[in-house]
Each structure stands twice: as structure tokens, then as C-alpha cells.
Design a protein around this motif. Structure first.
Motif, PDB file in Angstrom:
ATOM      1  N   ILE A 104     -50.014   8.666 -15.215  1.00 44.90           N
ATOM      2  CA  ILE A 104     -49.332   7.488 -15.757  1.00 44.90           C
ATOM      3  C   ILE A 104     -50.265   6.278 -15.715  1.00 44.90           C
ATOM      4  O   ILE A 104     -50.342   5.501 -16.660  1.00 44.90           O
ATOM      5  N   ASP A 105     -50.936   6.105 -14.604  1.00 42.28           N
ATOM      6  CA  ASP A 105     -51.953   5.075 -14.474  1.00 42.28           C
ATOM      7  C   ASP A 105     -53.194   5.733 -13.876  1.00 42.28           C
ATOM      8  O   ASP A 105     -53.264   6.967 -13.843  1.00 42.28           O
ATOM      9  N   LYS A 106     -54.167   4.958 -13.438  1.00 45.79           N
ATOM     10  CA  LYS A 106     -55.335   5.580 -12.838  1.00 45.79           C
ATOM     11  C   LYS A 106     -54.897   6.356 -11.605  1.00 45.79           C
ATOM     12  O   LYS A 106     -54.202   5.826 -10.739  1.00 45.79           O
ATOM     13  N   VAL A 107     -55.315   7.617 -11.546  1.00 48.05           N
ATOM     14  CA  VAL A 107     -54.859   8.510 -10.489  1.00 48.05           C
ATOM     15  C   VAL A 107     -56.050   9.073  -9.728  1.00 48.05           C
ATOM     16  O   VAL A 107     -57.053   9.480 -10.330  1.00 48.05           O
ATOM     17  N   GLU A 108     -55.918   9.076  -8.406  1.00 43.11           N
ATOM     18  CA  GLU A 108     -56.897   9.749  -7.558  1.00 43.11           C
ATOM     19  C   GLU A 108     -56.175  10.856  -6.804  1.00 43.11           C
ATOM     20  O   GLU A 108     -55.150  10.612  -6.155  1.00 43.11           O
ATOM     21  N   VAL A 109     -56.658  12.067  -6.941  1.00 42.76           N
ATOM     22  CA  VAL A 109     -56.032  13.214  -6.290  1.00 42.76           C
ATOM     23  C   VAL A 109     -57.062  13.963  -5.461  1.00 42.76           C
ATOM     24  O   VAL A 109     -58.268  13.821  -5.658  1.00 42.76           O
ATOM     25  N   PHE A 110     -56.549  14.761  -4.537  1.00 47.09           N
ATOM     26  CA  PHE A 110     -57.390  15.703  -3.813  1.00 47.09           C
ATOM     27  C   PHE A 110     -56.874  17.102  -4.102  1.00 47.09           C
ATOM     28  O   PHE A 110     -55.658  17.330  -4.132  1.00 47.09           O
ATOM     29  N   THR A 111     -57.791  18.014  -4.352  1.00 43.36           N
ATOM     30  CA  THR A 111     -57.426  19.348  -4.810  1.00 43.36           C
ATOM     31  C   THR A 111     -57.746  20.397  -3.754  1.00 43.36           C
ATOM     32  O   THR A 111     -58.675  20.251  -2.963  1.00 43.36           O
ATOM     33  N   LEU A 112     -56.937  21.457  -3.778  1.00 44.24           N
ATOM     34  CA  LEU A 112     -57.148  22.591  -2.885  1.00 44.24           C
ATOM     35  C   LEU A 112     -57.063  23.854  -3.730  1.00 44.24           C
ATOM     36  O   LEU A 112     -56.050  24.094  -4.392  1.00 44.24           O
ATOM     37  N   GLN A 113     -58.116  24.641  -3.748  1.00 43.96           N
ATOM     38  CA  GLN A 113     -58.133  25.880  -4.523  1.00 43.96           C
ATOM     39  C   GLN A 113     -57.139  26.889  -3.954  1.00 43.96           C
ATOM     40  O   GLN A 113     -56.812  26.877  -2.762  1.00 43.96           O
ATOM     41  N   ARG A 114     -56.681  27.789  -4.832  1.00 43.50           N
ATOM     42  CA  ARG A 114     -55.646  28.742  -4.444  1.00 43.50           C
ATOM     43  C   ARG A 114     -56.038  29.546  -3.208  1.00 43.50           C
ATOM     44  O   ARG A 114     -55.243  29.685  -2.273  1.00 43.50           O
ATOM     45  N   GLN A 115     -57.236  30.100  -3.168  1.00 45.20           N
ATOM     46  CA  GLN A 115     -57.627  30.932  -2.042  1.00 45.20           C
ATOM     47  C   GLN A 115     -57.680  30.133  -0.756  1.00 45.20           C
ATOM     48  O   GLN A 115     -57.292  30.621   0.313  1.00 45.20           O
ATOM     49  N   ASP A 116     -58.146  28.888  -0.840  1.00 48.16           N
ATOM     50  CA  ASP A 116     -58.156  28.028   0.345  1.00 48.16           C
ATOM     51  C   ASP A 116     -56.735  27.764   0.828  1.00 48.16           C
ATOM     52  O   ASP A 116     -56.462  27.753   2.042  1.00 48.16           O
ATOM     53  N   PHE A 117     -55.814  27.543  -0.126  1.00 49.11           N
ATOM     54  CA  PHE A 117     -54.421  27.307   0.239  1.00 49.11           C
ATOM     55  C   PHE A 117     -53.822  28.543   0.906  1.00 49.11           C
ATOM     56  O   PHE A 117     -53.132  28.439   1.933  1.00 49.11           O
ATOM     57  N   VAL A 118     -54.085  29.729   0.345  1.00 50.03           N
ATOM     58  CA  VAL A 118     -53.581  30.973   0.933  1.00 50.03           C
ATOM     59  C   VAL A 118     -54.126  31.157   2.348  1.00 50.03           C
ATOM     60  O   VAL A 118     -53.387  31.546   3.266  1.00 50.03           O
TER      61      VAL A 118
END
Length: 232
Positions: A104-118
Motif C-alpha cells: 500500500i505504501d513503502k514496505v519493508e519486510v523480512f523473509t523466511l524461506q520454506r525450508q528454514d521455516f520448517v
């Protein structure tokens, strides 16, 4: 869109419902596997039917989850902000994305790959319970949306959404409760599953009745009781 090797620091990560009960060492372990990404306002984070291998956690900004019909009509399923996560369904069932995610506006996210999440879930089974709780809440919200679409007219749906937004983003003013969120009529229309023209008519009616006032895409609720009566 940019990428950077920054990690999501533990004191921020513990705001995420999935991880809120973990100790500092566990949070640090998870943060080391996360990577920062930024998106411009209006940029797609992912589209429906894209492969889903990543969980997103919002640090700053807001993200709209939406469905779009073949005719171009949009329905907003949810709006997420700092501390919220999204993208869980696809990494759990390995199926494609079920909706679009748009900044919606400027967004900063942090991501976690599927295998790391598992791997994290295997090491910390309590996270699985938190994930199920979050997904259950979202199913309830989806059920409520379906119920509103079936049983409420556009006036009722707009009134209910305005009151919901006032509870989430409301700021007390001398005139009433100001929704501290810049929102266009097209965005409001997508939230209630109606056309922009229909929502424009409803907003005009509510303004004429002095239920609300508008200024630069900011809405103030002037008469809460009257707006509540208009839902049903």
C-alpha cells in the motif's frame, strides 16, 4: 525492490505472534535466517498462482491481500501492518499463492524461506500451535466477509467497515473519531466487495446525513450510533 543481508532483530521479531513465546536465543537463531526486502508503494510482492516458498514478516508499511476478477474488480481480503506476517498458506501446503499481495505504501519486510521455516517449526513445535491459531483467525475473518456479502447491503457493509477501521486506526478528535489511514474510495470498495460507484453513493449519503466527514482521503466518524444502526 531491493534486497539486503540485514536480519530481523530479536526484539522486533518477538512482536510476531508465531514467535512471541520464544526465548532470546531462539529468536536470534530465526533472525539469522531472515533477509530484508523493500517494496515501493503499489508494487506487487507476489501474485496469485505464483510459487509460494517464502513467509513474509512486515517491519514497516502496510500490505493489502486481494483477489481480482477477470473483469478487474478487486476484493481486499486483508490489510496487514508492522508485526504481521503473510504468505503462510503456500509455504505450509506447497501450493501456489491464493491471492495477490500489494504494498500500500513503502514496505519493508523480512523473509523466511520454506525450508528454514520448517526447520524452525521442527525445533520449536509450539510455533505450529501459534500458526494454527493465526490461520483459524483468518478463516473466521473470511467467513465473516462471506456472511456480510450475503446478508448486508452496500450501505451496511460500508458502515461496518468504517466502524472496523475506526477501532483499528481511530484517533479521538473534537469532532469525532478520525480514521488515521489514507484510503481512497476504490480501496474502500475493494474492502467491501462493491463497485467504486456504489461506494461513492453510500459515502455521499453518509456525509449528507452527517454520519461522517472526509478530508484528503481521511475519514472522521461523527455519529457512531447512527452508523451502527445502518449496518442492519
Amino acid at each position: 525492490m531491493t534486497n539486503a543481508p540485514d536480519t530481523f532483530e530479536g526484539p522486533q521479531l518477538d512482536r510476531v505472534s508465531f514467535f512471541s513465546e520464544l526465548d532470546a536465543a531462539s529468536l536470534q537463531q530465526i533472525s539469522q535466517a531472515m533477509r530484508r526486502r523493500t517494496f515501493r508503494a503499489g508494487e506487487a510482492i507476489f501474485h496469485r498462482d505464483d510459487p509460494g516458498q517464502v513467509l513474509y514478516v512486515i517491519k514497516e508499511g502496510r500490505v493489502r491481500i486481494r483477489l481480482t476478477s477477470a473483469e478487474g474488480q478487486e476484493v481486499a481480503l486483508a490489510v496487514f501492518g508492522p508485526g504481521d506476517s503473510f504468505g503462510e498458506m503456500a509455504i505450509l501446503d506447497s501450493q501456489p499463492r491464493s491471492a495477490d499481495a500489494i504494498a500500500i505504501d513503502k514496505v519493508e519486510v523480512f523473509t523466511l524461506q520454506r525450508q528454514d521455516f520448517v526447520n524452525v517449526v521442527r525445533e520449536h513445535p509450539e510455533i505450529a500451535i501459534a500458526v494454527m491459531k493465526t490461520l483459524s483467525e483468518r478463516i473466521r475473518q473470511a467467513n465473516q466477509m462471506v456472511e456480510d456479502l450475503i446478508f448486508l447491503d452496500v450501505y451496511g457493509r460500508v458502515a461496518k467497515k468504517l466502524l472496523d477501521l475506526s477501532r483499528e486506526y481511530g484517533v479521538e478528535t473534537d469532532d469525532g473519531i478520525k480514521i488515521d489511514l489514507r484510503i481512497t474510495q476504490q480501496e474502500l470498495a475493494s474492502m467491501v466487495g462493491a463497485s467504486r460507484e456504489s461506494v461513492n453513493k453510500v459515502m455521499g449519503y453518509f456525509t449528507d446525513k452527517s454520519y461522517i466527514s472526509t478530508d484528503k482521503h481521511k475519514i472522521t466518524i461523527l455519529r457512531i450510533a447512527e452508523l451502527q444502526k445502518r449496518i442492519y
